[in-house]
Scaffold this motif. Structure first.
Motif, short mmCIF file in Angstrom:
data_model
loop_
_atom_site.label_atom_id
_atom_site.label_comp_id
_atom_site.label_asym_id
_atom_site.label_seq_id
_atom_site.Cartn_x
_atom_site.Cartn_y
_atom_site.Cartn_z
N PRO A 39 29.56 -36.11 10.30
CA PRO A 39 30.04 -35.55 11.57
C PRO A 39 30.98 -34.36 11.41
O PRO A 39 31.63 -34.19 10.37
N THR A 40 31.07 -33.60 12.44
CA THR A 40 32.11 -32.57 12.56
C THR A 40 33.40 -33.25 12.97
O THR A 40 33.42 -34.02 13.92
N MET A 41 34.47 -32.97 12.22
CA MET A 41 35.75 -33.64 12.47
C MET A 41 36.78 -32.64 13.01
O MET A 41 36.87 -31.51 12.54
N ALA A 42 37.56 -33.11 13.97
CA ALA A 42 38.66 -32.28 14.49
C ALA A 42 39.77 -33.18 14.99
O ALA A 42 39.50 -34.21 15.62
N SER A 89 43.44 -31.84 7.44
CA SER A 89 42.09 -31.38 7.13
C SER A 89 41.24 -32.61 6.81
O SER A 89 41.76 -33.72 6.67
N PHE A 90 39.95 -32.40 6.73
CA PHE A 90 39.03 -33.52 6.56
C PHE A 90 38.03 -33.20 5.45
O PHE A 90 37.72 -32.04 5.18
N PRO A 127 34.46 -34.22 5.57
CA PRO A 127 33.53 -34.92 6.47
C PRO A 127 32.12 -35.05 5.92
O PRO A 127 31.15 -34.87 6.63
N SER A 158 31.97 -35.94 15.60
CA SER A 158 30.78 -35.62 16.40
C SER A 158 29.56 -35.43 15.50
O SER A 158 29.56 -34.56 14.62
N CYS A 162 32.26 -28.04 3.22
CA CYS A 162 32.40 -27.98 4.67
C CYS A 162 32.97 -26.60 5.02
O CYS A 162 33.40 -25.86 4.13
N ARG A 186 35.70 -24.29 11.61
CA ARG A 186 35.44 -23.48 12.81
C ARG A 186 36.78 -23.18 13.47
O ARG A 186 37.47 -24.10 13.92
N ASP A 234 38.24 -24.30 17.26
CA ASP A 234 38.82 -25.60 17.56
C ASP A 234 39.31 -26.33 16.31
O ASP A 234 39.60 -27.53 16.36
N ASN A 235 39.44 -25.57 15.21
CA ASN A 235 39.91 -26.15 13.94
C ASN A 235 39.08 -27.37 13.52
O ASN A 235 39.61 -28.34 12.97
N ALA A 236 37.79 -27.31 13.79
CA ALA A 236 36.91 -28.41 13.40
C ALA A 236 36.35 -28.17 12.01
O ALA A 236 36.09 -27.03 11.61
N PHE A 237 36.19 -29.27 11.28
CA PHE A 237 35.64 -29.21 9.92
C PHE A 237 34.18 -29.65 9.98
O PHE A 237 33.88 -30.80 10.34
N ILE A 238 33.30 -28.74 9.62
CA ILE A 238 31.86 -28.95 9.76
C ILE A 238 31.25 -29.20 8.39
O ILE A 238 31.35 -28.35 7.49
N PRO A 239 30.62 -30.35 8.21
CA PRO A 239 30.04 -30.66 6.89
C PRO A 239 28.76 -29.86 6.64
O PRO A 239 28.05 -29.49 7.59
N ASN A 289 23.48 -31.92 10.82
CA ASN A 289 24.61 -31.72 11.72
C ASN A 289 24.34 -30.49 12.59
O ASN A 289 24.09 -29.40 12.07
N ASP A 307 26.30 -28.68 14.41
CA ASP A 307 27.27 -27.60 14.25
C ASP A 307 26.99 -26.80 12.97
O ASP A 307 27.17 -25.58 12.94
#
Lengths: 346, 67
Positions: A297-300, A314-315, A317, A343, B16, B19, B22-27, B32, B34
């Motif tokens: 998933p995308t993590m935030a 930070s993650f 994921p 997500s 990863c 982004r 929104d400071n999201a971490f995308i694997p 996925n 994203d």
């Protein structure tokens, strides 16, 4: 008391629509988990908890239901308590302007079904099964509304229509769709099929209702435009997609079961870490997911509940069942506790 | 816009991307959605920002207690 001994019960035409005490038992309708739609009764709204949102295109609103719009701020979405008998919630759309729909415009609510959950339909093969989509709608507008079913490549589509005869009255819609024997339909953890409920669709994306097309049609030609009327409302609930040509009563599933089904695609998790570091190393811990997710998933981070002397997280994921959760600290004594989103939506 | 991320253990580029909206971490998982969007963004000729150099803390340097 009499006894009836027969070898088969069929309908007048020899088909499988005969009813017994209001039920239509068929090989498909007697299966558990026959409804391929998740959150079809709109009870679950993890992201917004019933608050109204004005979604950007692609945003998920209520769980599993996604908004698509070619121009922003044209409608809002909210989990509402307006519902027909037997339901507690609906997905409410409110048009925020009188929007003209140009040929290339699109406004819709979409639901994506994972390929694993429709693999048995055998679409794209000679053995493709018929499906039936049923739902309840309530709108300030009347007329012929539209929607469609598509494959993941959006090059196979089946536009459909349904009628709302009376304004502000719950109406049951049923659409039976012959299985598509052509095209590529995913049967893995990708998108098995799309279902769209149009709120206003340009001619580019509108096609003839009731037949398969090798095109990207998200609705039927001539369907009602909800976004065309400022203040118009459209409510949707009781969405069910099942194998066969019969719309059976909405399948009731326990709330916890439905929530877990939703959490394969989106969930919120809590992460916490803290300590005293004389010889500093990053604050490293992990979060286990409530349910294994469809993909990594995308993590935030969503909400910081409490923190001291930390500057962010930070993650890592890369897994479907948990994530690394790393806290950046600014002093020796530190802690951070926060809710994060995971997500893996289609 | 996206920014590269360094692995906290190896100090090498992580699997990863961040982004920035929104400071999201995308694997880097092809399933996925994203990540699929990120791939489309790259295909348009865009490039992510380079990762920040790790802070002394993140880099594992000794942190001095002031007690």
């Amino acid at each position: 008391m009499s006894e009836l001994k027969v070898n088969a019960v069929v309908d007048a035409a020899g088909g499988n629509t005969a009813t017994i005490n209001g039920m239509t038992p068929t090989a498909d309708s007697l299966q558990g988990f026959r409804n391929r739609i998740i959150n079809g009764d709109m009870r679950i709204d993890q992201r917004n908890a019933g608050a109204s949102v004005t979604p950007a295109s692609g945003d998920y609103t209520l769980d599993r239901f996604q908004a698509f719009l070619s121009a922003s701020s044209k409608y809002s979405v909210q989990r509402d308590t307006t519902a027909p008998a037997g339901f507690t919630n609906s997905l409410k759309v409110t048009s925020l302007a009188a929007t003209s729909v140009a040929s290339g415009d699109y406004y819709m609510i979409e639901h994506k079904i994972e390929g694993f959950n429709v693999a048995d339909l055998a679409w794209g093969t000679a053995n493709a099964k018929t499906i039936t989509l049923s739902f309840q709608v309530y709108s300030s507008l009347t007329g012929t509304f539209g929607g469609a079913v598509l494959n993941s490549a959006s090059n196979r589509s089946y536009p459909f229509t349904y009628s709302v005869a009376s304004a502000n009255t719950w109406t049951t819609a049923t659409v039976t769709i012959p299985g598509d024997t052509s095209g590529t339909w995913l049967t893995n953890n990708g998108t098995g099929l799309y279902i769209s409920f149009s709120l206003g669709m340009g001619s580019t994306y509108s096609g003839t209702a009731g037949s398969w097309a090798g095109a990207q049609y998200w609705s039927a030609t001539g369907a009602v435009s909800v976004v065309g009327t400022s203040g118009a409302t459209f409510y949707l609930t009781g969405v069910q997609l099942e194998a066969g040509s019969v719309a059976t009563p909405f399948e009731r599933r326990p709330y916890g079961t439905e929530l877990a089904l939703c959490q394969r695609y989106y969930q919120e998790v809590i992460g916490a870490n803290g300590g005293v570091n004389a010889n500093f190393e990053a604050g490293i811990t992990q979060i286990n997911f409530n349910t294994q997710m469809r993909s990594a998933p995308t993590m935030a981070e969503k909400t910081v509940l409490a923190q001291s002397n930390t500057s962010g997280v930070s993650f890592d994921p890369s897994l479907t069942f948990g994530t690394g959760f790393y806290v950046a600290m600014t002093a020796a004594y530190w802690y951070r506790r926060s809710i994060s989103t995971a997500s893996a939506e289609l | 816009m996206y920014k590269q991320v360094l692995d906290i253990f190896t100090k090498q580029p992580a699997q990863c991307i961040k982004r920035l909206a929104d400071n999201a971490f995308i694997p880097f998982d092809p399933a996925n959605s994203d990540f699929q969007e990120y791939q489309r963004w790259l295909a348009e000729g865009n490039e992510p920002l380079a990762a920040d150099a790790m802070t002394p803390q993140e880099n594992g340097d000794t942190f001095t207690l002031s007690v």
